[in-house]
Design an enzyme around this catalytic site. Structure first.
Site, PDB file in Angstrom:
ATOM      1  N   ASP A  14       0.847  -1.195   0.000  1.00  0.00           N
ATOM      2  CA  ASP A  14       0.000   0.000   0.000  1.00  0.00           C
ATOM      3  C   ASP A  14       0.885   1.249   0.000  1.00  0.00           C
ATOM      4  O   ASP A  14       1.663   1.467   0.926  1.00  0.00           O
ATOM      5  CB  ASP A  14      -0.866  -0.054   1.270  1.00  0.00           C
ATOM      6  CG  ASP A  14      -1.791   1.134   1.392  1.00  0.00           C
ATOM      7  OD1 ASP A  14      -1.760   2.039   0.535  1.00  0.00           O
ATOM      8  OD2 ASP A  14      -2.547   1.155   2.385  1.00  0.00           O
ATOM      9  N   ILE A  15       0.727   2.060  -1.010  1.00  0.00           N
ATOM     10  CA  ILE A  15       1.603   3.233  -1.165  1.00  0.00           C
ATOM     11  C   ILE A  15       1.432   4.242  -0.022  1.00  0.00           C
ATOM     12  O   ILE A  15       2.365   4.991   0.294  1.00  0.00           O
ATOM     13  CB  ILE A  15       1.371   3.896  -2.540  1.00  0.00           C
ATOM     14  CG1 ILE A  15       2.569   4.755  -2.929  1.00  0.00           C
ATOM     15  CG2 ILE A  15       0.086   4.709  -2.585  1.00  0.00           C
ATOM     16  CD1 ILE A  15       2.584   5.176  -4.397  1.00  0.00           C
ATOM     17  N   ASN A  28      -7.465  12.040 -11.070  1.00  0.00           N
ATOM     18  CA  ASN A  28      -8.231  12.427 -12.270  1.00  0.00           C
ATOM     19  C   ASN A  28      -8.133  13.940 -12.399  1.00  0.00           C
ATOM     20  O   ASN A  28      -7.690  14.621 -11.464  1.00  0.00           O
ATOM     21  CB  ASN A  28      -9.680  11.933 -12.173  1.00  0.00           C
ATOM     22  CG  ASN A  28     -10.414  12.554 -11.008  1.00  0.00           C
ATOM     23  OD1 ASN A  28     -10.631  13.764 -10.968  1.00  0.00           O
ATOM     24  ND2 ASN A  28     -10.765  11.733 -10.021  1.00  0.00           N
ATOM     25  N   GLY A  36      -9.688   3.746  -6.035  1.00  0.00           N
ATOM     26  CA  GLY A  36      -8.338   3.215  -6.198  1.00  0.00           C
ATOM     27  C   GLY A  36      -7.324   3.899  -5.293  1.00  0.00           C
ATOM     28  O   GLY A  36      -7.590   4.230  -4.131  1.00  0.00           O
ATOM     29  N   VAL A  37      -6.151   4.125  -5.854  1.00  0.00           N
ATOM     30  CA  VAL A  37      -5.060   4.682  -5.052  1.00  0.00           C
ATOM     31  C   VAL A  37      -5.390   6.127  -4.627  1.00  0.00           C
ATOM     32  O   VAL A  37      -5.017   6.564  -3.530  1.00  0.00           O
ATOM     33  CB  VAL A  37      -3.726   4.556  -5.831  1.00  0.00           C
ATOM     34  CG1 VAL A  37      -3.613   5.516  -6.967  1.00  0.00           C
ATOM     35  CG2 VAL A  37      -2.535   4.690  -4.891  1.00  0.00           C
ATOM     36  N   ASP A  38      -6.116   6.832  -5.450  1.00  0.00           N
ATOM     37  CA  ASP A  38      -6.538   8.205  -5.144  1.00  0.00           C
ATOM     38  C   ASP A  38      -7.383   8.220  -3.859  1.00  0.00           C
ATOM     39  O   ASP A  38      -7.119   9.003  -2.920  1.00  0.00           O
ATOM     40  CB  ASP A  38      -7.364   8.714  -6.348  1.00  0.00           C
ATOM     41  CG  ASP A  38      -7.573  10.209  -6.369  1.00  0.00           C
ATOM     42  OD1 ASP A  38      -7.030  10.902  -5.482  1.00  0.00           O
ATOM     43  OD2 ASP A  38      -8.277  10.693  -7.280  1.00  0.00           O
ATOM     44  N   SER A 121      -2.469   4.691 -14.208  1.00  0.00           N
ATOM     45  CA  SER A 121      -3.412   4.349 -15.303  1.00  0.00           C
ATOM     46  C   SER A 121      -3.765   2.873 -15.427  1.00  0.00           C
ATOM     47  O   SER A 121      -4.593   2.517 -16.268  1.00  0.00           O
ATOM     48  CB  SER A 121      -2.905   4.838 -16.681  1.00  0.00           C
ATOM     49  OG  SER A 121      -3.120   6.214 -16.840  1.00  0.00           O
ATOM     50  N   THR A 122      -3.144   1.999 -14.619  1.00  0.00           N
ATOM     51  CA  THR A 122      -3.363   0.565 -14.850  1.00  0.00           C
ATOM     52  C   THR A 122      -4.541  -0.015 -14.054  1.00  0.00           C
ATOM     53  O   THR A 122      -4.765  -1.227 -14.084  1.00  0.00           O
ATOM     54  CB  THR A 122      -2.099  -0.263 -14.511  1.00  0.00           C
ATOM     55  OG1 THR A 122      -1.856  -0.183 -13.107  1.00  0.00           O
ATOM     56  CG2 THR A 122      -0.883   0.237 -15.276  1.00  0.00           C
ATOM     57  N   TYR A 125      -8.339   3.287 -15.137  1.00  0.00           N
ATOM     58  CA  TYR A 125      -8.107   3.847 -16.475  1.00  0.00           C
ATOM     59  C   TYR A 125      -7.753   2.789 -17.522  1.00  0.00           C
ATOM     60  O   TYR A 125      -7.653   3.094 -18.706  1.00  0.00           O
ATOM     61  CB  TYR A 125      -7.039   4.949 -16.420  1.00  0.00           C
ATOM     62  CG  TYR A 125      -7.571   6.299 -15.985  1.00  0.00           C
ATOM     63  CD1 TYR A 125      -8.901   6.494 -15.621  1.00  0.00           C
ATOM     64  CD2 TYR A 125      -6.723   7.422 -15.941  1.00  0.00           C
ATOM     65  CE1 TYR A 125      -9.379   7.739 -15.220  1.00  0.00           C
ATOM     66  CE2 TYR A 125      -7.204   8.675 -15.551  1.00  0.00           C
ATOM     67  CZ  TYR A 125      -8.520   8.823 -15.190  1.00  0.00           C
ATOM     68  OH  TYR A 125      -8.987  10.067 -14.821  1.00  0.00           O
TER      69      TYR A 125
HETATM   70  N1  AR6 Z   1      -1.283   1.410  -3.092  1.00  0.00           N
HETATM   71  C1  AR6 Z   1      -0.625   1.127  -4.236  1.00  0.00           C
HETATM   72  N2  AR6 Z   1      -1.241   0.878  -5.412  1.00  0.00           N
HETATM   73  C2  AR6 Z   1      -2.590   0.896  -5.402  1.00  0.00           C
HETATM   74  C3  AR6 Z   1      -3.345   1.186  -4.248  1.00  0.00           C
HETATM   75  C4  AR6 Z   1      -2.636   1.443  -3.046  1.00  0.00           C
HETATM   76  N3  AR6 Z   1      -3.250   1.728  -1.906  1.00  0.00           N
HETATM   77  N4  AR6 Z   1      -4.680   1.128  -4.579  1.00  0.00           N
HETATM   78  C5  AR6 Z   1      -4.740   0.808  -5.893  1.00  0.00           C
HETATM   79  N5  AR6 Z   1      -3.489   0.662  -6.387  1.00  0.00           N
HETATM   80  P1  AR6 Z   1      -6.144   3.350 -10.011  1.00  0.00           P
HETATM   81  P2  AR6 Z   1      -5.800   4.826 -12.549  1.00  0.00           P
HETATM   82  C6  AR6 Z   1      -3.053   0.337  -7.764  1.00  0.00           C
HETATM   83  O1  AR6 Z   1      -7.466   2.817 -10.451  1.00  0.00           O
HETATM   84  O2  AR6 Z   1      -5.894   3.561 -13.317  1.00  0.00           O
HETATM   85  C7  AR6 Z   1      -9.338   7.025  -9.500  1.00  0.00           C
HETATM   86  O3  AR6 Z   1     -10.696   6.950  -9.212  1.00  0.00           O
HETATM   87  C8  AR6 Z   1      -4.042  -0.357  -8.673  1.00  0.00           C
HETATM   88  O4  AR6 Z   1      -4.040  -1.756  -8.450  1.00  0.00           O
HETATM   89  O5  AR6 Z   1      -5.999   3.804  -8.625  1.00  0.00           O
HETATM   90  O6  AR6 Z   1      -4.707   5.804 -12.890  1.00  0.00           O
HETATM   91  C9  AR6 Z   1      -8.882   8.427  -9.931  1.00  0.00           C
HETATM   92  O7  AR6 Z   1      -9.605   9.435  -9.272  1.00  0.00           O
HETATM   93  C10 AR6 Z   1      -3.472  -0.016 -10.042  1.00  0.00           C
HETATM   94  O8  AR6 Z   1      -2.413  -0.896 -10.380  1.00  0.00           O
HETATM   95  O9  AR6 Z   1      -5.679   4.607 -10.947  1.00  0.00           O
HETATM   96  C11 AR6 Z   1      -9.134   8.415 -11.402  1.00  0.00           C
HETATM   97  O10 AR6 Z   1     -10.486   8.709 -11.708  1.00  0.00           O
HETATM   98  C12 AR6 Z   1      -2.869   1.369  -9.839  1.00  0.00           C
HETATM   99  O11 AR6 Z   1      -2.809   1.566  -8.424  1.00  0.00           O
HETATM  100  C13 AR6 Z   1      -8.831   6.989 -11.801  1.00  0.00           C
HETATM  101  O12 AR6 Z   1      -9.064   6.196 -10.636  1.00  0.00           O
HETATM  102  C14 AR6 Z   1      -3.679   2.491 -10.462  1.00  0.00           C
HETATM  103  O13 AR6 Z   1      -5.054   2.223 -10.327  1.00  0.00           O
HETATM  104  C15 AR6 Z   1      -7.389   6.835 -12.201  1.00  0.00           C
HETATM  105  O14 AR6 Z   1      -7.196   5.547 -12.690  1.00  0.00           O
END
Ligand code: AR6
Length: 174
Positions: A14-15, A28, A36-38, A121-122, A125
């Site tokens: 977890d970042i 976003n 997600g991570v956001d 983005s993975t 997105y």
């Molecule tokens: N720590 C590390 N990596 C993580 C964590 C965490 N706590 N949680 C998720 N990931 P995403 P995107 C990974 O969807 O694709 C949001 O709603 C996850 O498994 O967080 O850039 C924003 O507001 C994946 O590999 O970001 C935007 O609307 C990676 O982080 C949209 O999602 C990115 O997944 C951005 O989409």
């Protein structure tokens, strides 16, 4: 001489827990939070982060903005916006590379020495991680080659699959 890959680390987890100068948010364009991570970063940082983000007026894809880290162990959050995957023929690769570059540039400007990235983005997105990871590694290596101030970049993976992709990408460019 230290090889560039010695300055790049791959970690699973977890970042929001990372003890680095800055963590990167895959945001976003509104910069007002999401899933997600956001979502995880905003939850862990607390309401001060959203308040500061409100004053930033958003961020276009490929660019980055910096805020404080509030309740996070990291002092700063660098918010960047990656591309939404549309099949790969709409400039997604270049936009993803730009998101990494913009983030590293802001990190350097702010004296950040250690920084942790999620796989931008993975997730929501939809960018395939096997295509995103070599782009991330190439941008980071290119930047580290030119800039001595960043000592350590951690690639934080949320799945074994992402970790394998990063290790593959790193092993092909040693
Ligand atoms: N720590 C590390 N990596 C993580 C964590 C965490 N706590 N949680 C998720 N990931 P995403 P995107 C990974 O969807 O694709 C949001 O709603 C996850 O498994 O967080 O850039 C924003 O507001 C994946 O590999 O970001 C935007 O609307 C990676 O982080 C949209 O999602 C990115 O997944 C951005 O989409």
């Amino acid at each position: 001489m230290t090889s560039l890959n010695d300055r790049i680390e791959v970690a699973l987890g977890d970042i929001t827990k990372m003890e680095v100068d800055a963590i990167v948010n895959a945001a976003n364009p509104s910069l007002l939070g999401g899933k997600g991570v956001d979502g995880a970063i905003h939850r862990a940082a607390g309401p001060g982060l959203l308040e500061e983000c409100r004053g930033l007026d958003g961020c276009p894809p490929g660019e980055a903005r910096i805020t404080r880290g509030y309740r996070l162990p990291a002092k700063y959050v660098i918010h960047t916006v990656g591309p939404i995957w549309r099949g790969g023929g709409s400039g997604e690769d270049e936009l993803l590379a730009m998101a990494y570059r913009s983030t590293l540039l802001i990190a350097e400007e702010n004296g950040i020495r250690t920084i942790a990235f999620p796989a931008i983005s993975t997730g929501a997105y939809g960018f395939p991680v096997e295509r995103a990871s070599p782009i991330a590694v190439a941008e980071i290596r290119g930047f580290l080659e030119e800039n001595g101030s960043i000592e350590k970049v951690v690639l934080v993976c949320f799945s074994e699959r992402a970790k394998e992709c990063y290790l593959d990408a790193l092993s092909t460019c040693e």
